[in-house]
Write a protein that holds these residues in place. Structure first.
Motif, mmCIF file in Angstrom:
data_model
loop_
_atom_site.group_PDB
_atom_site.id
_atom_site.type_symbol
_atom_site.label_atom_id
_atom_site.label_comp_id
_atom_site.label_asym_id
_atom_site.label_seq_id
_atom_site.Cartn_x
_atom_site.Cartn_y
_atom_site.Cartn_z
ATOM 1 N N PRO A 45 17.784 29.716 21.217
ATOM 2 C CA PRO A 45 18.615 28.708 21.822
ATOM 3 C C PRO A 45 18.849 28.896 23.281
ATOM 4 O O PRO A 45 18.909 30.052 23.770
ATOM 5 N N SER A 46 18.879 28.027 24.080
ATOM 6 C CA SER A 46 19.342 28.309 25.566
ATOM 7 C C SER A 46 20.640 28.161 25.954
ATOM 8 O O SER A 46 21.461 27.771 25.079
ATOM 9 N N ALA A 47 20.992 28.882 26.854
ATOM 10 C CA ALA A 47 22.540 28.789 27.437
ATOM 11 C C ALA A 47 23.052 27.279 27.379
ATOM 12 O O ALA A 47 24.231 27.055 26.965
ATOM 13 N N ALA A 48 22.342 26.566 27.889
ATOM 14 C CA ALA A 48 22.608 25.050 27.804
ATOM 15 C C ALA A 48 22.984 24.539 26.410
ATOM 16 O O ALA A 48 23.866 23.744 26.287
ATOM 17 N N SER A 49 22.051 24.821 25.593
ATOM 18 C CA SER A 49 22.218 24.316 23.991
ATOM 19 C C SER A 49 23.423 24.950 23.333
ATOM 20 O O SER A 49 24.306 24.404 22.743
ATOM 21 N N VAL A 50 23.754 26.333 23.806
ATOM 22 C CA VAL A 50 25.032 26.752 23.284
ATOM 23 C C VAL A 50 26.267 26.238 23.910
ATOM 24 O O VAL A 50 27.379 26.026 23.228
ATOM 25 N N ALA A 51 26.126 26.065 25.211
ATOM 26 C CA ALA A 51 27.315 25.342 25.691
ATOM 27 C C ALA A 51 27.727 24.021 25.155
ATOM 28 O O ALA A 51 28.754 23.675 24.694
ATOM 29 N N GLU A 52 26.686 23.354 24.950
ATOM 30 C CA GLU A 52 26.743 21.833 24.200
ATOM 31 C C GLU A 52 27.235 22.192 22.918
ATOM 32 O O GLU A 52 28.217 21.266 22.565
ATOM 33 N N GLU A 53 26.673 22.878 22.059
ATOM 34 C CA GLU A 53 27.150 23.334 20.656
ATOM 35 C C GLU A 53 28.625 23.461 20.589
ATOM 36 O O GLU A 53 29.317 23.390 19.741
ATOM 37 N N ALA A 54 28.905 24.429 21.492
ATOM 38 C CA ALA A 54 30.289 24.935 21.622
ATOM 39 C C ALA A 54 31.377 24.006 22.071
ATOM 40 O O ALA A 54 32.329 24.261 22.119
ATOM 41 N N GLY A 55 30.875 23.044 22.856
ATOM 42 C CA GLY A 55 31.796 21.949 23.474
ATOM 43 C C GLY A 55 32.283 22.531 24.710
ATOM 44 O O GLY A 55 33.579 22.170 24.988
ATOM 45 N N VAL A 56 31.633 23.416 25.363
ATOM 46 C CA VAL A 56 32.371 23.821 26.670
ATOM 47 C C VAL A 56 31.399 23.625 27.717
ATOM 48 O O VAL A 56 29.884 23.244 27.487
ATOM 49 N N GLY A 57 31.544 23.973 28.987
ATOM 50 C CA GLY A 57 30.542 23.862 30.299
ATOM 51 C C GLY A 57 29.850 25.149 30.197
ATOM 52 O O GLY A 57 30.096 26.122 29.716
ATOM 53 N N LEU A 58 28.515 24.984 30.885
ATOM 54 C CA LEU A 58 27.626 25.952 30.892
ATOM 55 C C LEU A 58 28.364 27.270 31.843
ATOM 56 O O LEU A 58 28.012 28.404 31.502
#
Length: 206
Positions: A45-58
């Motif tokens: 997973p990319s950092a962007a995907s992680v951020a989106e899944e976590a509901g936070v900004g990159l």
């Protein structure tokens, strides 16, 4: 004259604790997101995907972690804390042969829990010295856990010891579960039968 109430201005001493708690929750959300993505089948997973899944900004992801390797290290540390109680549980079996069977059962539970996460971390270990170290550390722990059960005669037999390490290690479990698509129960039975066959001619008092 009516006495005025004693009003004192008190600084908000808990504000710092509140910010710390929110920061910790945000960090945990990010790690939870990495777990969720990998367990859903995204092995890189990319950092962007992680951020989106976590509901936070990159930016928030990289405020908590210097890079993705740091996030993976946090994931590995959380897994280690989770499985340590299983690893440290005293053996119920008395003899070394029965303890090997118990070891297979314990590792089946552990490997089943960590399999997708360990595979994902393994994909990155060639480009990450830290994850490479974690991989080697895991191997050393596997080997030590097995060797502590075995009699000296088996420890002195490099061929037999190597075969036992292979059968009871994570890669054998991954092969059975992922490549051969066996159920967890069938995979455990395959490993137990294979180890029994390997040790058939070894006396119990070895």
């Amino acid at each position: 004259m009516t006495e005025k109430p004693d009003i004192r201005l008190v600084s908000d001493d808990t504000s710092g604790d509140g910010r710390k708690a929110r920061s910790q929750r945000s960090r945990e959300q990010i790690v939870d997101a990495l777990f969720a993505l990998i367990e859903a089948g995204d092995m890189d997973p990319s950092a962007a995907s992680v951020a989106e899944e976590a509901g936070v900004g990159l930016r928030t992801v990289f405020r908590h972690f210097d890079d993705m390797d740091g996030l993976y290290r946090e994931m590995s540390e959380r897994l280690e804390r989770e499985i340590l109680p299983i690893v440290m549980t005293p053996w119920e079996a008395q003899g070394w042969r029965e303890r090997i069977h118990e070891l297979i059962g314990r590792r089946a539970r552990i490997y089943e829990r960590i399999m997708p996460l360990k595979i994902a971390a393994g994909l990155r270990r060639f480009a990450s010295p830290q994850l490479g170290y974690a991989y080697r550390h895991f191997l050393i722990m596997e080997q030590a856990g097995l060797k502590n059960l075995l009699p000296q005669s088996i420890l002195d037999d490099e061929t037999l010891l190597g075969a036992l390490e292979l059968l009871t290690g994570f890669q054998a479990w991954r092969r059975l579960r992922q490549d051969q698509e066996l159920s967890a129960d069938k995979a455990e039975r395959v490993l137990t039968r294979s180890v029994n066959a390997l040790l058939r001619d070894v006396p119990d008092e070895a």
